[in-house]
Design an enzyme around this catalytic site. Structure first.
Site, PDB file in Angstrom:
ATOM      1  N   HIS A   1      13.924  15.259  -1.405  1.00  0.00           N
ATOM      2  CA  HIS A   1      13.521  14.121  -0.574  1.00  0.00           C
ATOM      3  C   HIS A   1      14.661  13.761   0.370  1.00  0.00           C
ATOM      4  O   HIS A   1      15.840  13.915   0.034  1.00  0.00           O
ATOM      5  CB  HIS A   1      13.176  12.924  -1.474  1.00  0.00           C
ATOM      6  CG  HIS A   1      12.815  11.700  -0.711  1.00  0.00           C
ATOM      7  ND1 HIS A   1      11.783  11.666   0.204  1.00  0.00           N
ATOM      8  CD2 HIS A   1      13.342  10.442  -0.716  1.00  0.00           C
ATOM      9  CE1 HIS A   1      11.696  10.449   0.729  1.00  0.00           C
ATOM     10  NE2 HIS A   1      12.636   9.693   0.190  1.00  0.00           N
TER      11      HIS A   1
ATOM     12  N   CYS B   1       9.368  13.362   4.863  1.00  0.00           N
ATOM     13  CA  CYS B   1      10.452  12.390   4.830  1.00  0.00           C
ATOM     14  C   CYS B   1      11.604  12.803   5.742  1.00  0.00           C
ATOM     15  O   CYS B   1      12.333  11.956   6.259  1.00  0.00           O
ATOM     16  CB  CYS B   1      10.947  12.203   3.393  1.00  0.00           C
ATOM     17  SG  CYS B   1      11.211  13.745   2.506  1.00  0.00           S
TER      18      CYS B   1
END
Length: 986
Positions: free
Chosen positions: A442, A8
């Site tokens: 993330h 990510c």
């Protein structure tokens, strides 16, 4: 951009860079002479060229793909290889980003070296992202000065409130005045930017290594940053003015310290170990004095007492006068004066003649509170007056100090609001956010979209419109585990350039760039789009249901419902008979066949009247379990007319306007037969409509009979569609046309669908129905492509099929939830929500209640999370494995789906609760080391809300429920969840 496993960060960085037109053009226009390609023999050079080629392909797809997202695997694989050597472990995202920029710089340097070998100033990556700063300082008496180059500028977060404070702390370290240099013992330095890049990137250091714990930690403190920052105050060209302002700020801060010290003396007054605010102390004394004394002194005294009292009062007033003088000069001798005053507050006690108590009993108000033994009215007035005056003066002094401090702070804050220091603005272009802990989390990005004049959130394959308020909440930190770790600002010149480029609209600009691409990149895009078409066709054939790529196009097995499928059937009619509309006719066809079998003999033997009563005798179990006769009550409008004709009972009628059909009369007991009793589910309405048209058929022929029957069935469904729904009743489940009418489907779609039902071969039970069926088929053949858009027709029937599927999934999920089968329930509810979301995008009545699915999906998740956590901490190998399995196969995929859609606050709160439950197990001393290791493997997936293609276990195949079966299940479940006991539907 697809997340292919903890990637990510790459998506966040690349999306931020891709949205810079200049960077995008540099990458897409990158090329090297053939001679350079042939002579490049170094491993590093070949790798950089390969990476640029993969990045070009990736950017080309991002411009011209028809896919929802692109796959960056090839470019990422090259980057990952750089960190797979034995001596080098996986690095953090900052080092990945540095590596990315280094490779870009090296790749472009190969092109620069063709004309200017070794000249990095001509490198476009250097020109775009790199700047220089001058460091001046003194170390042990020796001055030094040096110029350095920077790309991403690192800033510490700890101890600072906003970005300007971070920059100020980074630019000034220690003392830099002449006095310090002369002492030759201290260290100090200042940094000044000598050249700022067009794209200015700040790397916020939110990660630090905890020496005591031996592990990295994330800094969650709040740090604010503006949408526009002025860099003048950090430029070398502003050095003289900034140093003057820094000296002024230093002087003002010293003044604040002195004022704070004075204010502190008022707030912490007293010579003993305990200190109190001085106004409060005076208030306490005032309360003591004004408490009713045990003995009230009479106002009538002898002359000697009066004289002595006057002398005492005069002495006290002298002391008070001195005290007032002290207060006016802000001296702190109040303690001494107060002590003297307290010592002389009852001068009568020093008199040789004791005072006599008054004749009346003592007046007391609260015996539990301390009070003076005796006090005269004159004393009380004097003391009250002094204490009140002193308290007012002190409070005013304190307020003056506070006001002075506030004014100085405001002056400090506005010190750099100087027009001379607002000549170099930089505008926020992108914010890269990290959520989670130091060792797991993330990343996503917020990028300002110039055409929309709004922020977009790039979260792997999900790109959504956002707002500055949402960006603040996710990026500033201090609220949860999410905060910005990188800020990308662009200069005013770049900002204007981006705005000019995007004037035509983003889509138009991208199209122009696609047209300007080299032929090989254009061909690459075309090939990928062709592959997508092939994949879509294969996907439809396999009827796959992969989430989150689910598309609401459920394909049913084609069924030939025509008894005349020979040459007389046109291609258009044949196509329609093999479409989803045939599926909806089939749903009711089984009921129709059963009804016909029971009514055929009645038509022959006893006439229409007996036949119409026959549906009441149908054994419902032969069609579908649980099926019974439906009753329909038509609401009559206020203008309904009452008519009475020979041989008929009184009946309510109303005039209804039906599109392309005209005005018709809607009766509750048309032709004298009670529809409320006779009508059975779905297609049996067609049988009843044909029966009602018998007089028209006999008088005017089969075509008129079809029109009459068509009007009768249309009006029945029209009234059903107008009924007010209840929590336990959803009329859309009864018939496809009710769904169409409630959603304002085009009249051509509605009429063709109903006409197909009159063309069904199962209507071949008598001469009248066969004639009507043949006329209906003939009319279907007459309908051409110009009359009905068959693509639109197909889409409407696909939507209704998906709606029924969602309804079955929802009802099954709710039934399983009530029986505490949470794992099975969650799968049904997830599929229901994903499909329903697509329906609701087309209209609020296209799908079912979204909040209901979300509520029970959330409840299931929380139940399963509790179950998985309990199994995990049990330390039993089999139970731990079961808990991990629940987490990996159900909870984590479902959480990812929820987060990558428009997440509600309730869902977000539930996910935070679940994550915190697992994070709380980190570092627990009572947990086995092996469990901690497994926990470390689980947390990245739990916290990394990526949208990798997750295939959830598909629910068991569902049978095509009859309308009544669905309606009865719907009513039972809704009644149960609205407060009644659990209802079991067999």
């Amino acid at each position: 951009m697809k997340n292919i496993g903890n990637t990510c960060w790459f998506s966040a960085v690349i999306q931020s860079l891709f949205q810079l037109p200049e960077f995008r053009r540099l990458v897409l226009g990158y090329s090297l002479p053939q001679s350079v390609l042939e002579n490049c023999r170094s491993r590093t050079g070949k790798r950089n060229i390969a990476f640029m080629q993969e990045l070009q392909c990736l950017f080309a797809l991002m411009l011209g793909t028809h896919r929802k997202f692109v796959d960056p695997s090839a470019a990422l694989e090259l980057l990952r290889d750089a960190f797979r050597s034995a001596e080098e472990q996986q690095q953090d995202v900052s080092e990945f980003t540095h590596k990315l920029l280094d490779w870009l710089e090296d790749a472009f340097q190969l092109a620069v070296n063709v004309n200017s070998p070794g000249d990095k100033s001509e490198n476009p990556m250097v020109q775009l992202f790199y700047g220089t700063f001058l460091t001046e300082g003194v170390h042990e008496g020796n001055t030094f000065s040096k110029i350095e180059t920077f790309g991403q500028y690192p800033l510490q977060v700890n101890g600072y409130r906003n970005l300007n404070e971070c920059l100020e702390g980074a630019m000034v370290e220690g003392e830099m005045d002449e006095e310090t240099a002369a002492q030759s013992v201290k260290y100090g330095q200042e940094r000044w930017f000598t050249k700022l890049p067009p794209v200015l990137t700040f790397e916020l250091s939110r990660f630090e290594f905890n020496q005591s714990l031996g592990q990295p930690e994330k800094i969650h403190t709040r740090l604010e940053f503006p949408q526009t920052i002025y860099m003048d105050r950090y430029l070398y060209s502003s050095k003289e003015l900034i140093q003057m302002k820094r000296e002024e700020i230093k002087r003002l801060k010293e003044k604040i310290v002195l004022l704070q010290q004075k204010l502190e003396k008022y707030m912490k007054y007293g010579s003993g170990p305990t200190h109190f605010p001085l106004p409060d102390m005076l208030q306490y004394v005032l309360e003591f004095i004004t408490t009713k004394p045990a003995v009230v002194i009479s106002s009538a005294h002898d002359s000697r007492t009066t004289v002595l009292q006057s002398q005492a009062e005069s002495h006290v007033l002298d002391r008070l006068s001195q005290q007032n003088s002290v207060l006016e000069t802000k001296n702190t001798k109040t303690t001494e004066d107060t002590a003297f005053f307290m010592a002389h507050s009852s001068p009568q006690q020093k008199l040789s003649t004791p005072l006599q108590p008054s004749d009346s009993p003592a007046e007391t108000t609260d015996s539990s509170r301390p009070a003076p033994h005796m006090v005269s009215e004159e004393e009380m007035n004097l003391v009250r007056s002094c204490l009140q005056r002193w308290r007012s003066e002190i409070e005013q002094d304190m307020q003056d100090l506070k006001d002075s401090i506030a004014r100085i702070n405001l002056s400090i804050e506005q010190m750099y609001c100087d027009p001379l220091l607002q000549q170099v603005p930089y505008h926020l272009h992108a914010v890269l956010v990290h959520e989670g802990q130091a060792n797991a989390g993330h990343y996503w990005a917020y990028v300002y979209d110039q055409p929309r004049k709004s922020w977009l959130k790039y979260n792997d394959i999900s790109v959504t419109e956002s707002s500055w308020e949402e960006l603040e909440r996710d990026s500033f930190g201090g609220l949860k585990n999410a905060s910005a770790y990188c800020l990308m600002y662009i200069s005013d010149k770049v900002s204007r350039f981006v705005a000019d480029e995007d004037d035509d609209s983003e889509v138009g600009q991208f199209q122009k760039e696609v047209e300007a691409l080299p032929p090989e990149l254009k061909h690459y895009i075309q090939e990928d789009n062709w592959r997508l078409e092939q994949e879509a066709e294969e996907w439809e054939e396999e009827q796959s249901c992969k989430i989150p790529q689910i598309e609401p196009s459920p394909a049913f097995e084609s069924q030939d419902l025509s008894s005349e499928s020979g040459p007389d059937q046109s291609s258009v009619c044949e196509q329609s008979m093999r479409s989803l509309s045939s599926e909806h006719a089939m749903i009711a066809k089984e009921q129709t066949a059963q009804a016909i079998a029971n009514t055929a003999d009645a038509y022959e033997k006893n006439g229409v009247e007996a036949a119409l009563c026959e549906p009441k005798e149908v054994d419902p179990t032969k069609a579908h379990p649980g099926e019974t006769t439906l009753t329909v009550q038509a609401e009559q409008p206020q203008d309904a007319k009452e008519t009475v004709s020979a041989g008929q009972t009184s009946s309510q009628v109303s005039e209804v306007e039906i599109p392309s059909v005209g005005k018709i009369l809607v009766r509750s007991d048309a032709d004298g037969y009670n529809e409320e009793v006779m009508l059975s589910p779905a297609m049996q309405g067609v049988i009843l409509a044909i029966a009602k048209a018998r007089q028209t058929f006999d008088r005017d022929g089969s075509e008129a009979g079809l029109v009459k029957a068509f009007h009768e069935e249309y009006s029945r469904l029209y009234l059903l569609a107008k009924e007010t729904p209840t929590p336990q009743n959803d009329a859309r489940l009864q018939h496809v046309l009710i769904y169409f009418l409630q959603n304002s489907a085009p009249k051509q779609v509605v009429e063709r669908t109903l006409l197909e039902q009159f063309a069904d071969k199962n209507l071949s039970y008598d001469e009248r129905s066969i004639s009507i069926m043949k006329v209906a088929r003939a009319k279907l053949r007459e309908i051409g492509p110009d009359d009905v858009d068959m693509e639109e027709y197909k889409r409407w029937h696909e939507d209704y099929s998906l709606f029924r599927k969602v309804s079955v999934y929802l009802l099954t999920g709710l039934e399983l939830y009530q029986n505490r089968k949470y794992q099975e329930s969650l799968t049904y509810l997830v599929y229901a929500y994903q499909s329903n979301t697509t329906l609701l995008m087309k209209g609020p009545s296209r799908g079912v209640n979204e909040s209901l699915i979300a509520l029970y999906r959330r409840k299931c998740l929380l139940k399963l999370n509790d179950m998985a956590a309990s199994l995990f901490v049990s330390s039993e190998e089999a139970r731990v494995a079961e808990g991990i399995n629940i987490l990996n196969e159900l909870i984590i995929p479902c959480m990812h789906l929820i987060i990558n859609n428009d997440i509600s606050k309730d869902d977000l709160d539930a996910i935070e609760v679940m994550r915190n439950r697992w994070c709380s197990y980190l570092g627990r001393e009572d947990m086995d080391a092996n469990l901690q290791l497994k926990l470390g493997e689980l947390l990245p997936r739990l916290l990394d809300c990526s949208a990798e293609v997750i295939v959830l276990k598909e629910p068991p195949k569902i049978r095509p429920n009859s309308p009544y079966d669905l309606c009865s299940r719907f009513a039972a479940v809704m009644e149960s969840i609205h407060g009644a006991s659990t209802v079991t539907v067999k």
